[in-house]
Design an enzyme around this catalytic site. Structure first.
Site, PDB file in Angstrom:
ATOM      1  N   ASP A  54       0.765  -1.083  -0.077  1.00  0.00           N
ATOM      2  CA  ASP A  54       0.007  -0.004   0.043  1.00  0.00           C
ATOM      3  C   ASP A  54       1.002   1.277   0.046  1.00  0.00           C
ATOM      4  OD1 ASP A  54      -3.256   0.268   0.738  1.00  0.00           O
ATOM      5  OD2 ASP A  54      -2.096   1.939   0.924  1.00  0.00           O
ATOM      6  N   ASN A 107      -5.536  -3.793  -6.901  1.00  0.00           N
ATOM      7  CA  ASN A 107      -6.895  -3.359  -6.245  1.00  0.00           C
ATOM      8  C   ASN A 107      -6.510  -1.887  -5.941  1.00  0.00           C
ATOM      9  OD1 ASN A 107      -9.282  -3.472  -4.290  1.00  0.00           O
ATOM     10  ND2 ASN A 107      -7.411  -2.825  -3.065  1.00  0.00           N
ATOM     11  N   TYR A 173     -11.762   8.105 -14.116  1.00  0.00           N
ATOM     12  CA  TYR A 173     -12.181   6.854 -13.406  1.00  0.00           C
ATOM     13  C   TYR A 173     -12.991   5.821 -14.281  1.00  0.00           C
ATOM     14  CZ  TYR A 173     -13.540   3.816  -9.622  1.00  0.00           C
ATOM     15  OH  TYR A 173     -13.740   2.792  -8.745  1.00  0.00           O
ATOM     16  N   LYS A 177     -10.985   2.404 -15.782  1.00  0.00           N
ATOM     17  CA  LYS A 177     -11.758   1.110 -15.194  1.00  0.00           C
ATOM     18  C   LYS A 177     -12.191   0.403 -16.540  1.00  0.00           C
ATOM     19  CE  LYS A 177     -11.337   1.394 -10.931  1.00  0.00           C
ATOM     20  NZ  LYS A 177     -10.466   0.316 -10.015  1.00  0.00           N
ATOM     21  N   ILE A 206     -19.360   0.408  -3.241  1.00  0.00           N
ATOM     22  CA  ILE A 206     -19.153  -0.264  -2.026  1.00  0.00           C
ATOM     23  C   ILE A 206     -18.864   0.673  -0.790  1.00  0.00           C
ATOM     24  CG2 ILE A 206     -17.619  -2.080  -1.102  1.00  0.00           C
ATOM     25  CD1 ILE A 206     -19.307  -2.969  -3.531  1.00  0.00           C
ATOM     26  N   THR A 208     -16.851   1.721   1.381  1.00  0.00           N
ATOM     27  CA  THR A 208     -15.548   1.892   1.955  1.00  0.00           C
ATOM     28  C   THR A 208     -14.909   3.572   2.153  1.00  0.00           C
ATOM     29  OG1 THR A 208     -14.186   2.108  -0.151  1.00  0.00           O
ATOM     30  CG2 THR A 208     -15.009  -0.106   0.511  1.00  0.00           C
TER      31      THR A 208
HETATM   32  P1  NDP Z   1      -9.888   2.510  -0.309  1.00  0.00           P
HETATM   33  O1  NDP Z   1      -9.727   3.880  -0.635  1.00  0.00           O
HETATM   34  O2  NDP Z   1     -10.560   2.095   1.139  1.00  0.00           O
HETATM   35  O3  NDP Z   1      -8.715   1.645  -0.710  1.00  0.00           O
HETATM   36  C1  NDP Z   1      -7.583   1.863  -1.732  1.00  0.00           C
HETATM   37  C2  NDP Z   1      -6.424   1.667  -1.306  1.00  0.00           C
HETATM   38  O4  NDP Z   1      -5.649   1.790  -2.169  1.00  0.00           O
HETATM   39  C3  NDP Z   1      -5.749   2.619  -0.100  1.00  0.00           C
HETATM   40  O5  NDP Z   1      -5.267   2.065   0.987  1.00  0.00           O
HETATM   41  C4  NDP Z   1      -5.183   3.754  -0.992  1.00  0.00           C
HETATM   42  O6  NDP Z   1      -4.167   4.272  -0.154  1.00  0.00           O
HETATM   43  C5  NDP Z   1      -4.431   2.765  -1.656  1.00  0.00           C
HETATM   44  N1  NDP Z   1      -3.892   3.615  -2.917  1.00  0.00           N
HETATM   45  C6  NDP Z   1      -4.120   4.454  -3.498  1.00  0.00           C
HETATM   46  N2  NDP Z   1      -3.266   4.972  -4.338  1.00  0.00           N
HETATM   47  C7  NDP Z   1      -2.375   4.112  -4.190  1.00  0.00           C
HETATM   48  C8  NDP Z   1      -0.950   3.914  -4.918  1.00  0.00           C
HETATM   49  N3  NDP Z   1      -0.614   4.915  -5.885  1.00  0.00           N
HETATM   50  N4  NDP Z   1      -0.174   2.974  -4.703  1.00  0.00           N
HETATM   51  C9  NDP Z   1      -0.410   2.057  -3.904  1.00  0.00           C
HETATM   52  N5  NDP Z   1      -1.763   2.131  -3.023  1.00  0.00           N
HETATM   53  C10 NDP Z   1      -2.533   3.103  -3.390  1.00  0.00           C
HETATM   54  O7  NDP Z   1     -10.956   2.221  -1.557  1.00  0.00           O
HETATM   55  P2  NDP Z   1     -11.548   0.642  -1.933  1.00  0.00           P
HETATM   56  O8  NDP Z   1     -11.519  -0.255  -1.091  1.00  0.00           O
HETATM   57  O9  NDP Z   1     -13.069   1.223  -2.226  1.00  0.00           O
HETATM   58  O10 NDP Z   1     -11.311   0.445  -3.340  1.00  0.00           O
HETATM   59  C11 NDP Z   1     -10.501  -0.345  -3.820  1.00  0.00           C
HETATM   60  C12 NDP Z   1     -10.488  -0.690  -5.263  1.00  0.00           C
HETATM   61  O11 NDP Z   1     -11.758  -1.132  -5.720  1.00  0.00           O
HETATM   62  C13 NDP Z   1     -10.202   0.303  -6.293  1.00  0.00           C
HETATM   63  O12 NDP Z   1      -9.499   0.243  -7.503  1.00  0.00           O
HETATM   64  C14 NDP Z   1     -11.485   1.000  -6.523  1.00  0.00           C
HETATM   65  O13 NDP Z   1     -11.536   1.818  -7.799  1.00  0.00           O
HETATM   66  C15 NDP Z   1     -12.267  -0.246  -6.645  1.00  0.00           C
HETATM   67  N6  NDP Z   1     -13.799   0.180  -6.494  1.00  0.00           N
HETATM   68  C16 NDP Z   1     -14.495   0.468  -5.540  1.00  0.00           C
HETATM   69  C17 NDP Z   1     -15.609   0.794  -5.437  1.00  0.00           C
HETATM   70  C18 NDP Z   1     -16.144   1.515  -4.264  1.00  0.00           C
HETATM   71  O14 NDP Z   1     -17.589   2.028  -4.451  1.00  0.00           O
HETATM   72  N7  NDP Z   1     -15.616   1.550  -3.123  1.00  0.00           N
HETATM   73  C19 NDP Z   1     -16.644   0.460  -6.295  1.00  0.00           C
HETATM   74  C20 NDP Z   1     -15.852   0.006  -7.688  1.00  0.00           C
HETATM   75  C21 NDP Z   1     -14.704  -0.473  -7.679  1.00  0.00           C
HETATM   76  P3  NDP Z   1      -4.556   5.758   0.476  1.00  0.00           P
HETATM   77  O15 NDP Z   1      -5.618   5.546   1.599  1.00  0.00           O
HETATM   78  O16 NDP Z   1      -3.324   6.116   1.286  1.00  0.00           O
HETATM   79  O17 NDP Z   1      -4.781   6.569  -0.612  1.00  0.00           O
END
Ligand code: NDP
Length: 266
Positions: A54, A107, A173, A177, A206, A208
């Protein structure tokens, strides 16, 4: 970004691993939060050694420590998926720490601002595409040789319902995607013959931290887009991704799977 880590060697594993992912090492980008964290917990509970990668190093360490305290083998690595050198170092760390890499979940993702295409800030476009699309390419670029070297495995790339639908105000976005779906299919064609299965998951909205900046009115609107009448949970997405990573999905290659409360059904 520098790569740092903490790890518990295999020999110190405290729990008897259930069979599903026993002997497998999994790398999860964005594994410290939301869907990635739910997946880390799910794969660890299934017996995998989990590398939580992360951007936020402190959160990655916390997540790995939680997995270890539940009896799993886990390690944390700081990784910025926009930086190929950081991704390469993180994949090498996973192989060095646990001996091989078999499973990966690409992810890590960010939302970006809500602005129409004609006014969308160029720097936000570049940031979102660098993370959500190039980040998946960088990850597979280094994971695939490692997984092939291990004799095969599986990858899940995190797309979205917006991998096949448009969404006003989110051009970067949505474009990223959609790109993830095409990239997934292409890599799947290339690697099916080397015992690597690569699939994409398309979650609906979702609940989150990604939605942390959504105001209550917008949140109600998002809920209304799902016939299920609610947002999804990270655990519901993790369950689908875990299935796709498991041997139960042994004939599933290069496809895109929804978990969206009916969002895409109309
Ligand atoms: P979160 O923000 O909870 O988690 C995403 C994580 O990715 C965070 O820990 C974030 O760190 C980390 N991150 C961001 N940028 C980078 C980077 N450059 N390198 C490494 N890590 C990074 O989001 P979700 O769990 O909701 O999302 C996870 C995935 O699911 C994403 O790809 C999102 O697009 C996808 N998704 C989410 C949906 C939703 O509604 N939540 C719907 C559909 C898809 P930090 O917090 O420090 O930025």
């Amino acid at each position: 970004m520098s790569t740092e880590h903490s790890a518990t060697p295999a020999a110190e594993s405290k729990a008897e691993a259930p069979a599903e992912f026993a002997g497998r090492t999994a790398l999860i980008t964005g594994g410290a939060s939301g869907i990635g964290l739910a997946l880390a917990r799910r794969l660890a509970a299934g017996g995998a050694a989990v590398v939580v990668a992360d951007y936020d190093e402190e959160s990655a360490r916390k997540a790995a420590a939680e997995l270890e305290s539940a009896g799993a083998r886990a390690a944390a690595v700081a990784m910025d998926v926009t930086d190929p050198a950081s991704v390469e170092a993180g994949v090498r760390f996973a192989v060095d720490t646990f001996g091989a890499l078999h499973l990966a979940v690409n992810n890590a993702g960010i939302a970006g601002p809500s602005t129409p295409t004609g006014a969308y800030p160029v720097e936000d476009w570049n940031r979102v595409v660098a993370t959500n699309l190039s980040g998946v390419f960088h990850s597979m670029r280094y994971e695939l040789p490692a997984i092939v070297a291990a004799g095969g495995g599986a990858i899940v790339n995190m797309s979205s319902i917006l991998g096949t639908n448009g969404f006003a105000g989110s051009p970067a976005y949505v474009a990223a995607k959609h790109g993830v779906v095409g990239l997934t299919k292409t890599a799947a064609l290339e690697y099916a013959g080397q015992n690597v299965r690569i699939n994409a998951v398309g979650p609906g909205f979702i609940d989150t931290p990604l939605l942390r900046n959504t105001d209550p009115g917008a949140r109600e609107h998002l809920i209304s887009l799902h016939p299920a009448g609610r947002l999804g949970t990270a655990e519901e997405v993790a369950e689908l991704a875990a299935f796709l990573l498991s041997e139960k999905a042994s004939f599933i290659h290069g496809s895109y799977h929804l978990v969206d409360g009916g969002y895409s059904a109309p």
